[in-house]
Write a protein that holds these residues in place. Structure first.
Motif, PDB file in Angstrom:
ATOM      1  N   HIS A 349       4.814  19.531  56.963  1.00 40.44           N
ATOM      2  CA  HIS A 349       5.538  20.440  57.765  1.00 40.44           C
ATOM      3  C   HIS A 349       6.808  20.755  56.865  1.00 40.44           C
ATOM      4  O   HIS A 349       7.271  20.088  56.048  1.00 40.44           O
ATOM      5  CB  HIS A 349       6.208  19.511  58.810  1.00 40.44           C
ATOM      6  N   ASN A 350       7.117  22.175  56.917  1.00 37.91           N
ATOM      7  CA  ASN A 350       8.037  22.933  56.137  1.00 37.91           C
ATOM      8  C   ASN A 350       9.557  22.149  56.106  1.00 37.91           C
ATOM      9  O   ASN A 350      10.177  22.198  55.058  1.00 37.91           O
ATOM     10  CB  ASN A 350       8.320  24.221  56.787  1.00 37.91           C
ATOM     11  N   ARG A 351       9.972  21.676  57.292  1.00 40.43           N
ATOM     12  CA  ARG A 351      11.394  21.172  57.409  1.00 40.43           C
ATOM     13  C   ARG A 351      11.245  19.872  56.242  1.00 40.43           C
ATOM     14  O   ARG A 351      12.136  19.507  55.360  1.00 40.43           O
ATOM     15  CB  ARG A 351      11.509  20.529  58.518  1.00 40.43           C
ATOM     16  N   VAL A 352      10.061  19.056  56.549  1.00 43.12           N
ATOM     17  CA  VAL A 352       9.865  17.798  55.554  1.00 43.12           C
ATOM     18  C   VAL A 352       9.837  18.181  54.191  1.00 43.12           C
ATOM     19  O   VAL A 352      10.189  17.420  53.410  1.00 43.12           O
ATOM     20  CB  VAL A 352       8.681  16.703  56.229  1.00 43.12           C
ATOM     21  N   ARG A 353       9.084  19.293  53.778  1.00 44.16           N
ATOM     22  CA  ARG A 353       8.968  19.807  52.435  1.00 44.16           C
ATOM     23  C   ARG A 353      10.511  19.966  51.810  1.00 44.16           C
ATOM     24  O   ARG A 353      10.440  19.713  50.619  1.00 44.16           O
ATOM     25  CB  ARG A 353       8.067  21.158  52.564  1.00 44.16           C
ATOM     26  N   MET A 354      11.132  20.636  52.481  1.00 41.27           N
ATOM     27  CA  MET A 354      12.533  20.739  51.911  1.00 41.27           C
ATOM     28  C   MET A 354      13.437  19.433  51.938  1.00 41.27           C
ATOM     29  O   MET A 354      13.971  19.323  50.756  1.00 41.27           O
ATOM     30  CB  MET A 354      13.026  21.591  52.910  1.00 41.27           C
ATOM     31  N   VAL A 355      12.998  18.419  52.852  1.00 45.75           N
ATOM     32  CA  VAL A 355      13.674  17.298  52.505  1.00 45.75           C
ATOM     33  C   VAL A 355      13.231  16.532  51.511  1.00 45.75           C
ATOM     34  O   VAL A 355      13.973  15.837  50.650  1.00 45.75           O
ATOM     35  CB  VAL A 355      13.642  16.480  53.820  1.00 45.75           C
ATOM     36  N   ALA A 356      11.596  16.303  51.222  1.00 44.40           N
ATOM     37  CA  ALA A 356      11.155  15.725  50.169  1.00 44.40           C
ATOM     38  C   ALA A 356      11.506  16.388  48.909  1.00 44.40           C
ATOM     39  O   ALA A 356      11.810  15.600  48.029  1.00 44.40           O
ATOM     40  CB  ALA A 356       9.573  15.789  50.367  1.00 44.40           C
TER      41      ALA A 356
END
Length: 495
Positions: A349-356
């Motif tokens: 998920h893109n939101r999680v990509r940013m967080v990771a």
């Protein structure tokens, strides 16, 4: 009879809205569809394992579509120019038609091939298929407006230049028939390309995805029918199916951005109107990524902001920290869930990509390039333009980038966008019995709560490999060594 035209497929594996195919049809000549597998020509960005898996399914689907028209895909492997010349000699073809690519290596290769084939006396035509606008078209608008000739480096200005032209964009329909071509005399099969893994690690990919043009159109239709109305909010929730998941289909050209835009216009009339605007804007970010890659071809390996060439990345414990991040064993639940989703499904998920990505580049202080490489190998939608733009944005060193001092707090991000912990519980099942209060920060749970959830930190689930607050301050201190004379950031910002 008209002489044969070769239709050279690359990352445009569809019949609908395929400009190279439309051009080949206008010649009236029989068409020979060709795919040449030449991964070494894309070096240093040869397709990763997940991309190869997707390519296998997409080629099978394209060949099946062609066979329904009485045609088939001529598959070859090796040097592209050599193989094209060999097929030209076997068929007597007098022309080659293809759609453009924009990666630095393929651009250089295609220029050489076009010059060589034209020297051979062939008609060679290339076309726009991947994008709504060519990168140089938007740059030319910049020249007209500012007289500087500089490419855009801020998305909002870039997108304003694009939006004015959106309503005039219309795709071409798929052909109703194809003229008979020349049956391959020594073509390979898709299986001969060896794209699938020899060790069957791809069960999750097979359970999650269906490559091919028909699947792409079905996914787009389902999204526009059922989910686009809530997209502007739901797209940030990894615990719910709020995104389109069209990125791998777009990357392999199984559906065109022009077709997607037309589907939106047919439903909503105005691409800038709700509820379509937020999704169309994401197509704009994709365009912007290609604009940047075209004008700044070194950005897959070099920061656009040159100050980051001297950034003091961590040099100790790098292998251990990178391994923990890749395996989803950082002890930070939202990040671990995302990295496990990536490994299992080839997508995150893109939101999680940013967080990771923020955790890797800010808290662990590892170079964004190593994260981009891992995503490149594990994502089914690994796209050089989008992957580069995403990593440089999060790392703070690209165009329109998030300020370096913007460090995502994975605990607060989880509490905000996965409030019931459904996403973490799915991908980190060892945490499933924790109450919502602790699901995103199990290290804060009292011993009785951990015992009741059958969790021993450091055994069943790792302790955090980094202290979030301390590592943020260390990242800001590192940024201070290269930022020059810019004003100090607000040290309380911690999202």
């Amino acid at each position: 009879m008209s002489r044969i035209t070769l239709l050279w497929f690359r990352r445009d594996l569809r019949l609908d809205d395929n400009p190279a195919l439309i051009h080949a049809l206008t010649t009236g000549a029989p068409i020979v569809p060709v795919y040449i597998h030449a991964p070494d020509e894309e070096a240093p960005w040869t397709p990763g394992a997940a991309s190869r898996w997707w390519l296998h399914g997409s080629l099978l689907a394209l060949d099946a579509s062609l066979q329904r028209f009485g045609s088939r895909l001529w598959i070859a492997r090796g040097d592209s120019l050599t193989e094209l010349r060999r097929i030209v000699a076997a068929t007597g073809a007098t022309g080659v038609s293809w759609n453009r690519l924009y990666d630095p290596a393929t651009r250089e290769r295609d220029t050489h091939i076009k010059q060589a084939l034209r020297s051979d006396g062939l008609r060679c035509e290339s076309h726009r298929s991947t994008l709504l606008f060519e990168p140089w078209e938007i740059a030319s608008q910049t020249r007209s407006a500012s007289k500087t000739g500089q490419p855009y480096r801020v998305f909002s200005a870039f997108w304003r230049a694009c939006v004015r032209e959106l309503s005039g964009i219309r795709p071409d329909p798929a052909p109703e028939s194809l003229p008979a071509g020349f049956a391959p005399v020594d073509g390979l099969t898709v299986d001969d390309l060896g794209l699938l893994p020899t060790i069957p690690w791809d069960q999750g990919l097979r359970a999650t995805w269906t490559p091919g043009e028909s699947a792409a159109l079905a996914r787009a239709t389902a999204f526009l029918d059922a989910r686009i109305g809530a997209y502007s909010v739901a797209r940030d929730r990894p615990d719910a199916p709020g995104t389109s998941r069209l990125s791998p289909h777009l990357h392999f050209g199984e559906i065109s951005p022009r077709r997607l835009l037309a589907m939106i216009l047919d439903r909503f009339g105005d691409p800038a109107a709700d509820p379509a605007e937020s999704f169309v804007r994401e197509l704009g970010w994709r365009e912007f990524s290609y604009h940047l890659l075209y004008h700044f071809p070194r950005t897959p390996v070099e920061p656009l902001d040159p100050r980051f060439a001297d950034f003091p990345w961590r040099t100790e414990g790098v292998a251990e920290r990178l391994d923990a991040w890749q395996r989803g064993r950082t002890g930070i639940p939202l990040v671990d869930a995302g990295m496990r989703e990536l490994w299992h499904t080839g997508w995150m998920h893109n939101r999680v990509r940013m967080v990771a990505a923020s955790l890797l580049t800010k808290n662990l202080r590892l170079p964004w390039q190593v994260g981009a490489r891992w995503f490149w190998d594990t994502l089914v939608d690994a796209d050089l333009a989008s992957n580069t733009q995403g990593w440089q944005w999060t790392a703070g060193c690209g165009a329109d980038a998030a300020p370096y001092f913007r460090v995502f707090n994975p605990v607060r991000q989880g509490e905000r966008f996965d409030p019931d912990g459904g996403y973490v519980r799915r991908w980190c099942p060892e945490l499933a019995r924790l109450p919502n209060q602790y699901i995103h920060q199990p290290w804060t749970a009292p011993p009785p709560i951990l015992m009741a959830a059958d969790i021993r930190l450091g055994c069943h689930y790792p302790l955090p490999i980094v202290d979030l607050a301390t590592s943020r301050q260390e990242a800001l201190a590192a940024w201070g060594t290269i930022k020059g004379n810019r004003p100090n950031p607000p040290v309380t910002e911690f999202e």
